[in-house]
Design an enzyme around this catalytic site. Sequence first.
Site, PDB file in Angstrom:
ATOM      1  N   HIS A 163       0.839  -1.199   0.000  1.00 11.23           N
ATOM      2  CA  HIS A 163       0.000   0.000   0.000  1.00 11.23           C
ATOM      3  C   HIS A 163       0.880   1.258   0.000  1.00 11.23           C
ATOM      4  O   HIS A 163       0.599   2.236  -0.703  1.00 11.23           O
ATOM      5  CB  HIS A 163      -0.916   0.018   1.235  1.00 11.23           C
ATOM      6  N   LYS A 215     -18.401  -5.834   9.378  1.00  6.26           N
ATOM      7  CA  LYS A 215     -17.170  -6.627   9.307  1.00  6.26           C
ATOM      8  C   LYS A 215     -16.214  -6.170  10.398  1.00  6.26           C
ATOM      9  O   LYS A 215     -15.799  -5.014  10.405  1.00  6.26           O
ATOM     10  CB  LYS A 215     -16.522  -6.428   7.920  1.00  6.26           C
ATOM     11  N   ARG A 273      -2.551  -6.229  -8.481  1.00  2.50           N
ATOM     12  CA  ARG A 273      -1.523  -7.260  -8.294  1.00  2.50           C
ATOM     13  C   ARG A 273      -1.612  -8.347  -9.354  1.00  2.50           C
ATOM     14  O   ARG A 273      -0.620  -8.924  -9.751  1.00  2.50           O
ATOM     15  CB  ARG A 273      -1.676  -7.916  -6.915  1.00  2.50           C
ATOM     16  N   SER A 314      -2.908  -8.113   2.914  1.00  3.57           N
ATOM     17  CA  SER A 314      -3.312  -7.886   4.303  1.00  3.57           C
ATOM     18  C   SER A 314      -3.787  -9.187   4.932  1.00  3.57           C
ATOM     19  O   SER A 314      -3.521  -9.453   6.104  1.00  3.57           O
ATOM     20  CB  SER A 314      -4.423  -6.841   4.364  1.00  3.57           C
TER      21      SER A 314
HETATM   22  P1  ADP Z   1      -9.964  -3.752  -0.270  1.00  2.72           P
HETATM   23  O1  ADP Z   1     -10.582  -4.429   0.900  1.00  2.72           O
HETATM   24  O2  ADP Z   1     -10.726  -2.559  -0.743  1.00  2.72           O
HETATM   25  O3  ADP Z   1      -9.517  -4.654  -1.395  1.00  2.72           O
HETATM   26  P2  ADP Z   1      -7.213  -3.553   0.618  1.00  2.72           P
HETATM   27  O4  ADP Z   1      -6.824  -2.810   1.846  1.00  2.72           O
HETATM   28  O5  ADP Z   1      -7.037  -5.032   0.616  1.00  2.72           O
HETATM   29  O6  ADP Z   1      -8.684  -3.087   0.345  1.00  2.72           O
HETATM   30  O7  ADP Z   1      -6.427  -2.977  -0.636  1.00  2.72           O
HETATM   31  C1  ADP Z   1      -6.528  -1.629  -1.031  1.00  2.72           C
HETATM   32  C2  ADP Z   1      -5.879  -1.438  -2.393  1.00  2.72           C
HETATM   33  O8  ADP Z   1      -4.493  -1.754  -2.316  1.00  2.72           O
HETATM   34  C3  ADP Z   1      -6.440  -2.336  -3.499  1.00  2.72           C
HETATM   35  O9  ADP Z   1      -6.429  -1.593  -4.706  1.00  2.72           O
HETATM   36  C4  ADP Z   1      -5.448  -3.458  -3.578  1.00  2.72           C
HETATM   37  O10 ADP Z   1      -5.416  -4.034  -4.882  1.00  2.72           O
HETATM   38  C5  ADP Z   1      -4.166  -2.716  -3.294  1.00  2.72           C
HETATM   39  N1  ADP Z   1      -3.124  -3.586  -2.758  1.00  2.72           N
HETATM   40  C6  ADP Z   1      -3.234  -4.532  -1.798  1.00  2.72           C
HETATM   41  N2  ADP Z   1      -2.047  -5.147  -1.570  1.00  2.72           N
HETATM   42  C7  ADP Z   1      -1.163  -4.580  -2.420  1.00  2.72           C
HETATM   43  C8  ADP Z   1       0.230  -4.791  -2.704  1.00  2.72           C
HETATM   44  N3  ADP Z   1       0.940  -5.733  -2.089  1.00  2.72           N
HETATM   45  N4  ADP Z   1       0.809  -4.004  -3.623  1.00  2.72           N
HETATM   46  C9  ADP Z   1       0.068  -3.059  -4.278  1.00  2.72           C
HETATM   47  N5  ADP Z   1      -1.235  -2.824  -4.087  1.00  2.72           N
HETATM   48  C10 ADP Z   1      -1.853  -3.569  -3.170  1.00  2.72           C
END
Ligand code: ADP
Length: 157
Positions: free
Chosen positions: A18, A42, A91, A129
């Site tokens: 992120h 959630k 990703r 995450s």
């Molecule tokens: P959501 O629950 O909305 O998917 P996340 O917190 O999992 O939220 O992810 C937020 C954003 O960050 C999404 O666009 C996701 O694709 C991106 N993201 C998650 N992990 C990575 C990573 N390792 N590298 C780049 N972008 C990521």
Amino acid sequence: MKRIALFPGSFDPFTKGHEDIVLRGLRLFDEVIIGIGRNPRKERYFPLEQMIHLIEEAFRDYPAVRVISYDDLTASVAREAGARFLLRGLRNTTDFEYENGISQVNRYIYDEVETVFLITSPHLAPISSSIIRELHRYGQQVDEFLPYKLEAHPLGH
Ligand code: ADP
């Protein structure tokens, strides 16, 4: 006009993947707002208030980054914040299928909003995450995947 992007997500927790998207976003936008979506149905693993604090700490040298949390439609939050761009990371093809749908919906709600996708830096692509939550749940050290020190702030787990 200032180019403001909203980077929405659950960020449970906020990872180095992120962080990479935010830092690269700063080359495109004047301001990046990290928006943590609160979903009352959630339960989070890492508490919201501490996560906001840790992200703020990680970006304390970047005045163009701020953190908000919201319980609303992402597109409505973007409109209210004056953000004409949504920032998301891609990703893999699974992300693409999902993102394709939400970006259409967001434009339906707020027709001037454009979603900008950044392809994940390859060394950060495996970080998710959900994997970090799983490792942490079983006592594995996860600090190397995070842009802040969890150990100094054990988040109640
Ligand atoms: P959501 O629950 O909305 O998917 P996340 O917190 O999992 O939220 O992810 C937020 C954003 O960050 C999404 O666009 C996701 O694709 C991106 N993201 C998650 N992990 C990575 C990573 N390792 N590298 C780049 N972008 C990521």
